[in-house]
Motif scaffolding. Sequence first.
Motif, PDB file in Angstrom:
ATOM      1  N   UNK A  85       0.868  -1.199   0.160  1.00 12.32           N
ATOM      2  CA  UNK A  85       0.115  -0.085  -0.142  1.00 12.32           C
ATOM      3  C   UNK A  85       0.852   0.989  -0.101  1.00 12.32           C
ATOM      4  N   UNK A  86       1.739   1.208   0.858  1.00 11.34           N
ATOM      5  CA  UNK A  86       2.703   2.384   1.134  1.00 11.34           C
ATOM      6  C   UNK A  86       3.300   2.701  -0.321  1.00 11.34           C
ATOM      7  N   UNK A  87       4.129   1.797  -0.742  1.00  9.31           N
ATOM      8  CA  UNK A  87       4.970   1.660  -2.099  1.00  9.31           C
ATOM      9  C   UNK A  87       3.904   2.205  -3.099  1.00  9.31           C
ATOM     10  N   UNK A  88       2.890   1.814  -3.172  1.00  5.89           N
ATOM     11  CA  UNK A  88       1.863   2.316  -4.595  1.00  5.89           C
ATOM     12  C   UNK A  88       1.566   3.570  -4.173  1.00  5.89           C
ATOM     13  N   UNK A  89       1.227   4.086  -2.958  1.00 11.13           N
ATOM     14  CA  UNK A  89       0.950   5.582  -2.768  1.00 11.13           C
ATOM     15  C   UNK A  89       1.878   6.466  -2.945  1.00 11.13           C
ATOM     16  N   UNK A 109      -4.838  13.904  -3.948  1.00  8.63           N
ATOM     17  CA  UNK A 109      -5.280  13.368  -2.444  1.00  8.63           C
ATOM     18  C   UNK A 109      -6.438  12.500  -2.653  1.00  8.63           C
ATOM     19  N   UNK A 110      -7.402  12.836  -3.497  1.00  7.30           N
ATOM     20  CA  UNK A 110      -8.529  12.156  -3.861  1.00  7.30           C
ATOM     21  C   UNK A 110      -8.160  10.917  -4.634  1.00  7.30           C
ATOM     22  N   UNK A 111      -7.239  10.931  -5.549  1.00  5.78           N
ATOM     23  CA  UNK A 111      -6.718   9.797  -6.209  1.00  5.78           C
ATOM     24  C   UNK A 111      -6.198   8.749  -5.602  1.00  5.78           C
ATOM     25  N   UNK A 112      -5.178   9.416  -4.576  1.00  4.63           N
ATOM     26  CA  UNK A 112      -4.199   8.426  -3.618  1.00  4.63           C
ATOM     27  C   UNK A 112      -5.501   7.721  -2.748  1.00  4.63           C
ATOM     28  N   UNK A 113      -6.153   8.490  -2.248  1.00  2.00           N
ATOM     29  CA  UNK A 113      -7.601   7.749  -1.349  1.00  2.00           C
ATOM     30  C   UNK A 113      -8.052   6.622  -2.272  1.00  2.00           C
ATOM     31  N   UNK A 114      -8.653   6.990  -3.270  1.00  2.19           N
ATOM     32  CA  UNK A 114      -9.308   6.038  -4.140  1.00  2.19           C
ATOM     33  C   UNK A 114      -8.423   4.701  -4.505  1.00  2.19           C
ATOM     34  N   UNK A 115      -7.049   4.966  -4.692  1.00  2.00           N
ATOM     35  CA  UNK A 115      -6.332   3.878  -4.862  1.00  2.00           C
ATOM     36  C   UNK A 115      -6.058   2.877  -3.548  1.00  2.00           C
ATOM     37  N   UNK A 124       4.329   5.927  -5.137  1.00  3.83           N
ATOM     38  CA  UNK A 124       4.759   5.788  -6.503  1.00  3.83           C
ATOM     39  C   UNK A 124       3.635   6.776  -7.197  1.00  3.83           C
ATOM     40  N   UNK A 125       2.494   7.003  -6.670  1.00  9.12           N
ATOM     41  CA  UNK A 125       1.216   7.635  -7.412  1.00  9.12           C
ATOM     42  C   UNK A 125       1.554   9.337  -6.854  1.00  9.12           C
ATOM     43  N   UNK A 126       2.150   9.777  -5.866  1.00  4.50           N
ATOM     44  CA  UNK A 126       2.702  10.927  -5.642  1.00  4.50           C
ATOM     45  C   UNK A 126       2.364  11.405  -4.435  1.00  4.50           C
ATOM     46  N   UNK A 127       2.297  10.333  -3.308  1.00  2.00           N
ATOM     47  CA  UNK A 127       2.219  10.938  -1.851  1.00  2.00           C
ATOM     48  C   UNK A 127       3.514  11.116  -1.282  1.00  2.00           C
ATOM     49  N   UNK A 128       3.835  12.086  -0.697  1.00  2.00           N
ATOM     50  CA  UNK A 128       5.064  12.473  -0.180  1.00  2.00           C
ATOM     51  C   UNK A 128       5.374  11.494   1.108  1.00  2.00           C
ATOM     52  N   UNK A 129       4.543  11.486   2.081  1.00  7.55           N
ATOM     53  CA  UNK A 129       4.460  10.625   3.386  1.00  7.55           C
ATOM     54  C   UNK A 129       3.318   9.758   3.467  1.00  7.55           C
ATOM     55  N   UNK A 130       3.310   8.600   3.877  1.00 16.29           N
ATOM     56  CA  UNK A 130       2.210   7.685   4.278  1.00 16.29           C
ATOM     57  C   UNK A 130       2.514   7.076   5.630  1.00 16.29           C
TER      58      UNK A 130
END
Length: 228
Positions: free
Chosen positions: A5-9, A53-59, A11-17
């Motif tokens: 989950x963390x690696x995917x987020x 952020x919405x895209x990251x949440x949906x993923x 990779x999609x543009x999250x700075x921190x998870x």
Amino acid sequence: MKAGLKDNLIGLGATVVGFAEVDEALEGEIAHLRRAISIGVDRKLNKDTVSLLSTLQSSAAMKLKSGGYRYLIIPPDSDRISDTFISRLYELFSHKVAATCSGLGWIGKNGLLINSKYGPRLSFATVLTDAPLEPDAPVEASLCGQCSLCVDHCPAGAISGAEWSRSKPFPSMIDHAKCRSHKKAAKRMSNKPNCGLCVNICPYGRKGPGPGMRVINDLEEYGCPSTK
């Protein structure tokens, strides 16, 4: 699952998870969603950031759903839709709770979530879930220390200087009436809806990497000395 989950987020543009156990902060209809995924991006909170952020949440939600787990998306603070079920949750659950419980930062004297690397410049969103994700270690206390820049130079005099900790999570930190009054006056004079000094003056994250970072070369524009 947590690592994926963390690696995917990221990779999609999250700075921190971060991943948190938040059962003590939950009530009623959401009490069964004991884990939180805290997602932060190093960007100002605007329309494009809300979209990311919405895209990251949906993923994250898709990953949870594929594993048979329940989830609830708590949208970014600027994306609150009135008269909906989700709008009733904002007073029950805060993105700051998820972020502090997942070790991503603490509540600074300015009332903002402060990350040790990115300072108060991250924008957050949260996904609650019943997935048995191993929680990260929470932050226990403020790391603001003796720094009082935001207190001393707040043009509204709205910051009390009280310190947050997990054992005292709700001190009286900000006089919101004073803050709103100052921002309203500033908007009339300069057409800028926010002051922003409490973000820009914070030493944490001032020189860090990332598109949301802006080095303050001269704080005299805010009526205070440089602290570089």
